[in-house]
Design a protein around this motif. Structure first.
Motif, PDB file in Angstrom:
ATOM      1  N   ILE A 210       0.831  -1.206   0.000  1.00 36.44           N
ATOM      2  CA  ILE A 210       0.000   0.000   0.000  1.00 36.44           C
ATOM      3  C   ILE A 210       0.865   1.256   0.000  1.00 36.44           C
ATOM      4  O   ILE A 210       0.659   2.190  -0.778  1.00 36.44           O
ATOM      5  N   HIS A 211       1.861   1.264   0.869  1.00 31.75           N
ATOM      6  CA  HIS A 211       2.649   2.492   1.056  1.00 31.75           C
ATOM      7  C   HIS A 211       3.964   2.139   1.733  1.00 31.75           C
ATOM      8  O   HIS A 211       4.064   1.134   2.442  1.00 31.75           O
TER       9      HIS A 211
ATOM     10  N   ARG B 252       4.504   1.391  -4.991  1.00 39.37           N
ATOM     11  CA  ARG B 252       3.215   1.447  -4.292  1.00 39.37           C
ATOM     12  C   ARG B 252       2.104   0.902  -5.174  1.00 39.37           C
ATOM     13  O   ARG B 252       1.994   1.246  -6.342  1.00 39.37           O
TER      14      ARG B 252
ATOM     15  N   ASP C 145      -7.135  -2.511  -2.636  1.00 43.95           N
ATOM     16  CA  ASP C 145      -6.157  -1.465  -2.910  1.00 43.95           C
ATOM     17  C   ASP C 145      -5.682  -0.777  -1.643  1.00 43.95           C
ATOM     18  O   ASP C 145      -4.541  -0.312  -1.561  1.00 43.95           O
ATOM     19  N   ASP C 146      -6.550  -0.704  -0.649  1.00 40.57           N
ATOM     20  CA  ASP C 146      -6.213   0.072   0.543  1.00 40.57           C
ATOM     21  C   ASP C 146      -7.132  -0.321   1.679  1.00 40.57           C
ATOM     22  O   ASP C 146      -8.107  -1.064   1.490  1.00 40.57           O
TER      23      ASP C 146
ATOM     24  N   THR D  32      -4.213  10.232   5.989  1.00 39.09           N
ATOM     25  CA  THR D  32      -3.999   9.018   6.777  1.00 39.09           C
ATOM     26  C   THR D  32      -3.002   9.265   7.901  1.00 39.09           C
ATOM     27  O   THR D  32      -2.206  10.194   7.852  1.00 39.09           O
TER      28      THR D  32
END
Length: 496
Positions: free
Chosen positions: A39-40, A85, A132-133, A226
């Motif tokens: 994701i990140h 990502r 995706d998230d 976030t």
């Protein structure tokens, strides 16, 4: 389905490889395989030692379980070229370490740590579906309840009210040069019909916000950030971005799309603006201001502070001779006075006395030296500095006109008075060059907090460059003004 010795489930893939679900991950070394979407990822730094702790990641598997990942500094170069990502990966061989207790970005108690024999591979044709998230939202009440605890970092979604003091309804203009210099953007955001919250975006989050904000044809309304940290600033809840924070707007992700739809169905909420709530300056004690200055993320800021005047600091001039045009310090030329401000550059100017007075103040938390500039001095004494200087020399038959006028009774008579001061924390405070706080305005004790727009209008006339010219005119340098001045003031008051 095969079982591992410790009872955790193992899933066989099309490649006849053993895959461990993230929900089943335990502490210790693992020779199994993980499959996840990245994701990140972001660099984690020690803010005090300025050292790189490692690379942190947010991972999600096909079951929707989110977990934090970690790569130590020495191994980052090995894996970073492969990391993108949103891509899906498999990871063979890793270590399950205990998740940190502060600033957590995932609920899982375990962190996936890359070990010496870890192998990271991109999965191009994976039959499994990965989200995706995944977000973890908090409401105002939940942020308030967990304020200053340094615990989990949660996400916030809402509609913007102000961007750097500009109403979202008036198409705010973002100055990227100024934002890069300040390293932050201040947004006032409201989540549904809850209270308006101050949201500070720093560094990368500020740059990402600017990029996304300007990419929209119209003015975006919905904002999702976030992993924000919650702090109390002057008794007010404030949200601040972290290195792990990401920024989304109107149609970027499903939660912003859903919120945008909700906002369209509740237009009255979108139009509500309580200017006093969203634009007032924070009120702080002297001790809280000094604590703010010591914070690693502290930047230029304005605060309101109620304090009692203990004395007028002696040993330095209480005024300076200023350019009648820009109020910067003037210097003596061969035949006339010259303005020292390069942007003004006037010659043969009329010199006008302006306040540059230092007063010792205190409250129940601490003591400090406040510097009164220009209008702030006039607001305190009720008289402009030029009038006080002229009155002194006229009363003395213009003797010693080339010397400095002593501290006037109008200033001395303010000792023991309590006032509400608007003070500015500047780069000189943050760098440790001085603990003196510049006063930009003096209010009566029952005056309500000023709005951001009025503060901006006021400070235009007392820019950083002009203020520094004034300080230099009294001190001859950028020397610190701190405990020694406080002690000097106290000795004078005691008659020693």
């Amino acid at each position: 389905m095969a079982m591992k010795p410790h009872g955790k489930s193992i899933v066989s893939s099309d490649y006849d490889e053993k895959v461990l679900f993230l929900k089943d991950l335990s502490l210790g070394p693992h020779e199994a395989q993980l499959r996840f979407r990245l994701i990140h990822f972001w660099e984690a730094w020690n803010p005090l030692k300025k050292t790189l702790i490692g690379m942190e990641m947010l991972l999600i598997d096909e079951q929707g379980t989110v977990i934090q990942g970690f790569i130590s500094p020495g191994r980052i170069e090995t894996y970073l070229p492969k990391m993108k990502r949103g891509s899906v990966y498999k990871l063979d061989n890793f270590y399950g370490s205990r998740n940190k207790s502060v600033f957590r970005v995932a609920d899982h108690t375990v962190t996936v740590s890359f070990s010496w024999n870890s192998e990271l591979t991109v999965l191009l044709d994976c039959p499994s579906q990965f989200d995706d998230d995944r977000f973890r939202f908090h409401s105002y009440e939940e942020f308030q309840a967990n304020c200053d605890l340094k615990g989990d970092l949660y996400d916030v979604v809402g509609h913007m009210k102000l961007v750097n003091g500009q109403s979202i309804h008036e198409a705010p203009v973002l100055d990227e040069v100024e934002i890069a210099k300040a390293r932050r953007v201040l947004i006032h955001v409201q989540s549904h019909d809850g209270p308006v919250m101050k949201l500070y975006l720093w560094d990368q989050a500020a740059r990402e916000f600017c990029k996304k904000f300007k990419s929209y044809e119209g003015t975006p309304t919905v904002l999702l950030v976030t992993t924000v940290n919650t702090k109390t600033l002057g008794g007010t809840l404030a949200l601040t971005s972290m290195s792990s924070s990401r920024v989304f707007m109107d149609y970027d992700v499903q939660p912003t799309i859903d919120y945008f739809s909700w906002l369209g169905s509740n237009p009255d909420i979108a139009e509500q603006v309580n200017a006093e709530v969203v634009t007032k300056r924070e009120t702080m004690t002297i001790g809280e201001i000094f604590s703010y200055i010591e914070q690693e993320s502290a930047k230029d800021a304005f605060f309101e502070c109620t304090a009692t005047i203990d004395d007028v600091v002696h040993g330095s001039s209480w005024y300076y001779i200023a350019c009648s045009g820009c109020h910067s310090k003037v210097s003596k030329g061969p035949t006339s006075l010259l303005c020292t401000n390069k942007k003004c550059g006037k010659v043969n100017v009329s010199g006008v006395p302006q306040y540059l007075s230092k007063i010792s103040v205190y409250d129940n938390s601490d003591q400090a030296v406040f510097v009164l500039l220009g209008d702030a001095g006039r607001e305190l004494t009720g008289k402009p500095a030029s009038e006080l200087v002229r009155s002194y020399f006229e009363a003395n038959g213009n003797e010693g006109v080339n010397l400095e006028a002593p501290i006037p009774e109008a200033l001395i008579s303010t000792i023991s008075q309590k006032h509400k001061f608007c003070v500015k924390v500047t780069e000189h405070n943050l760098s440790g060059k001085t603990r003196s706080l510049t006063v930009t305005k003096i209010l009566s004790l029952d005056t309500p907090p000023a709005t951001a727009s009025s503060e901006d209008n006021h400070t235009t006339a007392t820019s950083e460059e002009t203020s520094q010219n004034r300080v230099d005119s009294a001190d001859g340098s950028k020397g610190a003004c701190c405990s020694s001045e406080l002690e000097r003031a106290k000795r004078r008051k005691c008659g020693n």
